[in-house]
Write an enzyme that holds these catalytic residues in place. Structure first.
Site, PDB file in Angstrom:
ATOM      1  N   TRP A   1      15.681 -27.800  10.958  1.00  0.00           N
ATOM      2  CA  TRP A   1      16.374 -27.059   9.899  1.00  0.00           C
ATOM      3  C   TRP A   1      17.728 -26.568  10.365  1.00  0.00           C
ATOM      4  O   TRP A   1      18.705 -26.596   9.599  1.00  0.00           O
ATOM      5  CB  TRP A   1      15.494 -25.935   9.358  1.00  0.00           C
ATOM      6  CG  TRP A   1      14.355 -26.510   8.565  1.00  0.00           C
ATOM      7  CD1 TRP A   1      13.046 -26.558   8.932  1.00  0.00           C
ATOM      8  CD2 TRP A   1      14.453 -27.196   7.302  1.00  0.00           C
ATOM      9  NE1 TRP A   1      12.311 -27.214   7.969  1.00  0.00           N
ATOM     10  CE2 TRP A   1      13.145 -27.613   6.965  1.00  0.00           C
ATOM     11  CE3 TRP A   1      15.498 -27.497   6.433  1.00  0.00           C
ATOM     12  CZ2 TRP A   1      12.868 -28.313   5.788  1.00  0.00           C
ATOM     13  CZ3 TRP A   1      15.227 -28.195   5.264  1.00  0.00           C
ATOM     14  CH2 TRP A   1      13.928 -28.592   4.955  1.00  0.00           C
TER      15      TRP A   1
ATOM     16  N   ASP B   1      18.368 -17.822   9.539  1.00  0.00           N
ATOM     17  CA  ASP B   1      17.502 -18.498   8.577  1.00  0.00           C
ATOM     18  C   ASP B   1      16.071 -18.088   8.930  1.00  0.00           C
ATOM     19  O   ASP B   1      15.502 -18.583   9.895  1.00  0.00           O
ATOM     20  CB  ASP B   1      17.680 -20.016   8.693  1.00  0.00           C
ATOM     21  CG  ASP B   1      16.686 -20.785   7.817  1.00  0.00           C
ATOM     22  OD1 ASP B   1      15.889 -20.140   7.110  1.00  0.00           O
ATOM     23  OD2 ASP B   1      16.724 -22.033   7.846  1.00  0.00           O
TER      24      ASP B   1
ATOM     25  N   LYS C   1       7.196 -19.705   1.388  1.00  0.00           N
ATOM     26  CA  LYS C   1       6.253 -19.730   2.507  1.00  0.00           C
ATOM     27  C   LYS C   1       5.469 -18.419   2.549  1.00  0.00           C
ATOM     28  O   LYS C   1       4.265 -18.417   2.355  1.00  0.00           O
ATOM     29  CB  LYS C   1       6.972 -19.989   3.826  1.00  0.00           C
ATOM     30  CG  LYS C   1       7.449 -21.434   3.932  1.00  0.00           C
ATOM     31  CD  LYS C   1       8.880 -21.501   4.304  1.00  0.00           C
ATOM     32  CE  LYS C   1       9.537 -22.865   4.211  1.00  0.00           C
ATOM     33  NZ  LYS C   1       8.776 -24.068   4.208  1.00  0.00           N
TER      34      LYS C   1
END
Ligand code: PMP
Length: 365
Positions: free
Chosen positions: A104, A174, A198
């Site tokens: 990511w 992040d 999530k």
């Protein structure tokens, strides 16, 4: 099928049952309102109360200090990969530093490069993103506009146990896949973002926590929807916000505050769950091989391999038959990934641990 399975999906992921039950009830009619959140104005008093409560809960859970905005945006974390450098890098004449610990982070860097000069403060590629940098390995430019890191790399299963030391350069994080899983020292951050799907709620809403002084760097003439200042000035009501997502984040934060008992309690529960699976890996004499080095292991995404791909397929097949679903590793790396976010019950992780032991006994040597 009406029975719920144990869902190890990396996201969208399992949600707390009390939140699902309340949403199910409210979808026909919110008590006293006679309509659902999907059918009322985002400027109504009812919705305003939901929005304020979700923000208050986040402020309380994370002990967010004064001087930080809490925003609910759209476009997922991927849009944050672009908005962060658009708002904080464009036109500064400085570099942005990225600490790269997995897939990511790599995608975040690709977007930042479209906006300006990106430096790698560290790159874990040499060991296939199985570890974090030692403090002495970090090469941070003190002039950088910010340092970006991914607190938990969802695909590799590598998680920072605490923030990296970057001196006075603002930290940008992040936190998509470990948001609300543990207490965080928000005052160490210039900006932190997390898509909801999530730990915090459904896909479609992204939480951004940004320190007021970071907004001073935002260039003029950004499109309104891409400008943090605009969203902050309008209290996340610049356009029609993702009302269902915000409502649901409110249900999850209520569960965290009043049923779980806060983020310390959540972190303790998450630590226990992860400990059971890493224990099964470590006790298997190499039958299960964890991807992350032990000191960098994620408490959220437990990634491991078996001796062969055919055994991995068999593992997934048998697990699914036992109601342990969505355990396949990301298509880019293969193997097994057990995502054990906040809402995964301890009983689900115990069931997976017992399955791992039984599968090992069945197939060992
Ligand atoms: N960052 C991390 C750490 C993630 O796990 C994900 C989603 N799996 C993303 C970014 C991308 O999020 P989205 O799909 O909401 O854009």
């Amino acid at each position: 099928m009406t029975e719920r399975v144990y869902n190890f999906s990396p996201g969208p992921a399992v949600l707390p049952e009390p939140a699902l039950a309340e949403a199910q009830r409210d979808l026909m009619a919110l008590p006293g309102v006679g309509r659902s959140v999907l059918e009322i104005s985002h400027r109504s008093a009812t919705f305003k109360k939901m929005l304020d409560r979700a923000i208050d809960d986040l402020r309380s859970l994370l002990a967010i200090p004064a001087g930080y905005h809490v925003l609910f945006l759209q476009g997922g974390s991927r849009l944050q990969f672009s908005m962060v450098p658009m708002n904080l890098l464009r036109g500064t004449g400085r570099p942005a530093d990225y600490i790269l610990t997995g897939s990511w982070g790599n995608k975040a860097i690709a977007e930042a490069r479209l906006e300006g000069d990106v430096r790698l403060a560290w790159d874990g590629k040499a060991s296939h993103y199985d570890r974090l940098p030692q403090p002495s390995e970090l090469d941070v430019d003190p002039r950088a506009a910010y340092v970006h890191f991914t607190s938990n790399e969802t695909i590799q299963g590598v998680q920072f146990p605490r923030e990296p030391e970057v001196g006075t350069v603002p930290l940008v994080c992040d936190a998509s896949s470990d948001f609300l899983s543990r207490p965080v020292a928000i005052d160490r951050y210039g900006l932190l973002y997390a898509c909801a799907q999530k730990n915090a709620g459904p896909a479609g809403v992204t939480v951004v926590i940004v320190r007021e002084d970071m907004l001073a760097a935002v260039p003029e003439r950004l499109p309104g929807m891409l400008d943090y200042r605009v969203h902050a000035q309008h209290g996340s009501l610049y356009n029609t916000p993702p009302v269902f997502g915000i409502y649901f984040v409110g249900l999850v934060t209520k569960w965290l505050r009043h049923e779980v008992g806060g983020l310390e309690a959540m972190a303790a529960r998450n630590g226990r769950k992860a400990g059971w699976l890493y224990g099964a890996i470590d006790q298997s004499h190499g039958f299960y091989r964890g991807h992350a080095r032990p000191e960098c292991r994620s408490v959220m995404n437990v990634t491991f391999r078996l001796p062969s791909e055919s055994l991995e397929k068999e593992f997934l097949r048998q697990a699914e038959a036992e109601g342990l679903v969505a355990l396949g590793g990301h298509r880019s790396v293969g193997g097994i990934r057990a995502s054990i976010y906040n809402a995964m019950p301890e009983a689900g992780v115990e069931a997976l641990r017992d399955f791992m032991h039984a599968f090992h006994r069945q197939h060992a040597g």
